[in-house]
Design an enzyme around this catalytic site. Structure first.
Site, PDB file in Angstrom:
ATOM      1  N   GLY A 103       0.792  -1.223   0.000  1.00 51.63           N
ATOM      2  CA  GLY A 103       0.000   0.000   0.000  1.00 51.63           C
ATOM      3  C   GLY A 103       0.823   1.271   0.000  1.00 51.63           C
ATOM      4  O   GLY A 103       0.305   2.347  -0.237  1.00 51.63           O
ATOM      5  N   CYS A 149     -25.103 -13.424 -21.741  1.00 51.86           N
ATOM      6  CA  CYS A 149     -24.795 -14.724 -21.150  1.00 51.86           C
ATOM      7  C   CYS A 149     -25.663 -15.038 -19.936  1.00 51.86           C
ATOM      8  O   CYS A 149     -25.555 -16.109 -19.350  1.00 51.86           O
ATOM      9  CB  CYS A 149     -23.306 -14.814 -20.792  1.00 51.86           C
ATOM     10  SG  CYS A 149     -22.872 -13.923 -19.290  1.00 51.86           S
TER      11      CYS A 149
END
Lengths: 289, 256
Positions: A31, A242
């Site tokens: 981070g 889909c």
């Protein structure tokens, strides 16, 4: 000049070495934004120069590369970056998430969970999550160093005060391993839970000259309030091609009379589901012999 | 009883020039100290040194912390000092724009300090923000407005609310009424006096306005050329000034 006049993956070895050192540091401090000497790349800033440099530093001749842009494999950004590495590194490329070893992405995480041994490289426009709250970079660096992150919640407070809910929908700030607050690049907040992954995730910001990273299985928590918890949101539909009800959807305008359809933003995910025989509401009718 | 703030021999030079020299005083809990003097007399330099924004060349600033008792602020680590600055201390700037986030709503401005010390419940933060806006006479329906939409006096009151919401024990004020017209000044002073008495705050107020210290301060320190020339109870100093400069200062106030 022939393509072979370039070094493998365009960048020279010293540059790749410098980037790899930054990557190792970034992985060691999850981070944390590591500064690196970003190079000028043969594409404009904002087109993924940071991601391209990170990918170039990670690639080996045995790698199989996939490049996605907003989930799609066939948009300009994805096509041109894929072609760039086909020419300069001559690596294999693929559109299938599962087959790729290195995936460079812009603004999405693939629907299919990534596994160990895969590297996900993000293109980051603005690495500093506090940028629009505190304009001074000297001050934001100090705030990161001293873990003064109250300001990040001021932004979320403002969202709720003005819109009744946390309206930040992308680049949703996260806290990494209980320490650094990180901007996960402009992925939709729907993708935030997927940041906790088995793959290595690398973030490259070319213009801002910053690299940061998430090692596999790193704890990533999206910031929120007790009474307004974080919610990964998506369009309330199924994919019209889909039929998937759990994937992140793009809204596509189909005519000028209000017609629209929702399709998976991850084209590889959608195509492989269709190949398995899944059908959505607007799928083309099967032809009868 | 230990003093809340004990200032010992604080000196600051700007190159060869003196900012403020050898300032000593004790501030007791619940006491308001006024620092007056003309422009360039070192008032603001002194205030910056006391509040940890500027490192003095010599001296000590000992603050009676809640956890560890008296400690020298100047030798604290930066995280500790910044923690102090957003919990036990408050700083009211002369220009409200310096102390507010202009792009953030009034509620967010008041809530920032709460969130900085760990408040994570939106409803609580908002309720406290509204409560504090009420205390500084800003109506509840302005809670989501940005400070840009506020008048100068309202901005200053908002800044005060933002600073006092975490219940600090020591408030530094740098010309809190500067740039406001007299009627707004009077209301602000009234409000400040009420808050200081009600919360038992200690305060250090820097001003060139003698009326402000007359109303707010218990004790007074007069500065000239970086040195303290006279100290004493406010009424004593203002009614019976001893030093030539103080006499000049008191006599130069316009009478209406």
């Amino acid at each position: 000049m022939t393509d072979q006049a370039y070094n493998f993956a365009y960048l020279d070895e010293q540059t790749k070495r410098m980037i790899r050192r930054a990557l190792l540091k970034a992985l060691a401090v999850p981070g944390y934004q590591v500064p690196f000497a970003s190079r000028e790349m043969p594409m404009p800033y904002g087109w993924g120069t940071g991601g391209v440099q990170v990918t170039a530093a990670c690639l080996t001749p045995e790698d199989r590369l996939k490049v996605i842009d907003q989930g799609a494999d066939d948009t300009t950004n994805a096509v041109s970056i894929r072609k760039f590495f086909e020419r300069t590194a001559e690596v294999e490329t693929t559109e299938h998430t599962a087959e790729a070893t290195v995936i460079q992405t812009r603004h999405r995480i693939p629907e299919q969970p990534l596994g160990e041994g895969q590297i996900l490289v993000y293109q980051v426009p603005i690495p500093e999550p506090l940028r629009f709250l505190e304009p001074r970079e000297t001050e934001t660096r100090k705030m990161h160093a001293l873990e003064e992150y109250g300001l990040m919640h001021v932004k979320l407070y403002e969202d709720i005060a003005h819109n009744g809910a946390i309206s930040t929908a992308y680049a949703y700030p996260v806290k990494v391993e209980g320490r650094y607050v990180m901007d996960p690049s402009p992925i939709p907040k729907f993708d935030n839970p997927k940041l906790e992954s088995a793959a290595i995730q690398l973030f490259g910001a070319g213009r801002e000259q910053r690299i940061y990273a998430l090692p596999p299985h790193t704890k990533v928590v999206s910031l929120d309030f007790e009474d307004h918890p974080f919610e990964p949101s998506k369009a309330d539909h199924d994919c019209d091609l889909c039929g998937c009800g759990t994937s992140y959807l793009d809204e596509v305008i189909t005519d000028d009379a209000g017609g629209r359809m929702f399709v998976c933003s991850d084209t590889d995910f959608c195509a492989s589901r269709q190949a398995q025989g899944h059908r959505g509401a607007l799928s083309p009718q099967e032809e009868h012999a | 009883m230990t003093p809340l703030l004990s200032v010992q021999g604080v000196t600051k030079h700007y190159g060869a020039r003196l900012g403020c020299g050898d300032v000593n005083f004790d501030l007791w809990p619940g006491e308001v100290m006024g620092i007056v003097g003309e422009s360039g007399s070192g008032k603001s330099t002194l205030l910056s040194c006391l509040s940890g924004q500027l490192a003095p060349d010599a001296g000590k600033v000992v603050f009676d912390t809640r956890a560890d008792g008296p400690r020298d602020v100047l030798t604290m680590s930066e995280p500790e000092r910044r923690m102090l600055a957003r919990t036990d201390w408050a700083f009211v700037h002369q220009n409200a724009r310096d102390g507010l986030r202009m792009g953030v709503s009034a509620g967010g401005n008041v809530g920032e300090r709460l969130m900085a010390v760990g408040a994570r419940n939106y409803a609580d933060i908002r309720a406290q923000a509204i409560d504090w806006l009420g205390r500084v006479e800003i109506s509840e329906d302005r809670v989501d407005d940005r400070p840009r939409a506020f008048s100068g006096g309202m901005q200053q009151r908002l800044q005060i609310a933002r600073n006092l919401v975490t219940g600090p024990r020591l408030v530094f004020m740098d010309e809190p009424t500067g740039g406001l017209d007299v009627s707004v000044q009077a209301r602000l002073l009234d409000l400040l006096r009420g808050l200081v008495r009600e919360m038992g705050l200690s305060a250090v107020i820097v001003t060139h306005d003698l009326a402000v210290v007359r109303l707010l301060a218990d004790r007074l320190m007069v500065m000239k050329g970086g040195r303290v020339v006279e100290t004493g109870l406010t009424d004593q100093v203002l009614d019976d000034p001893q030093h030539g400069y103080t006499q000049l200062l008191v006599s130069s106030v316009l009478q209406v």
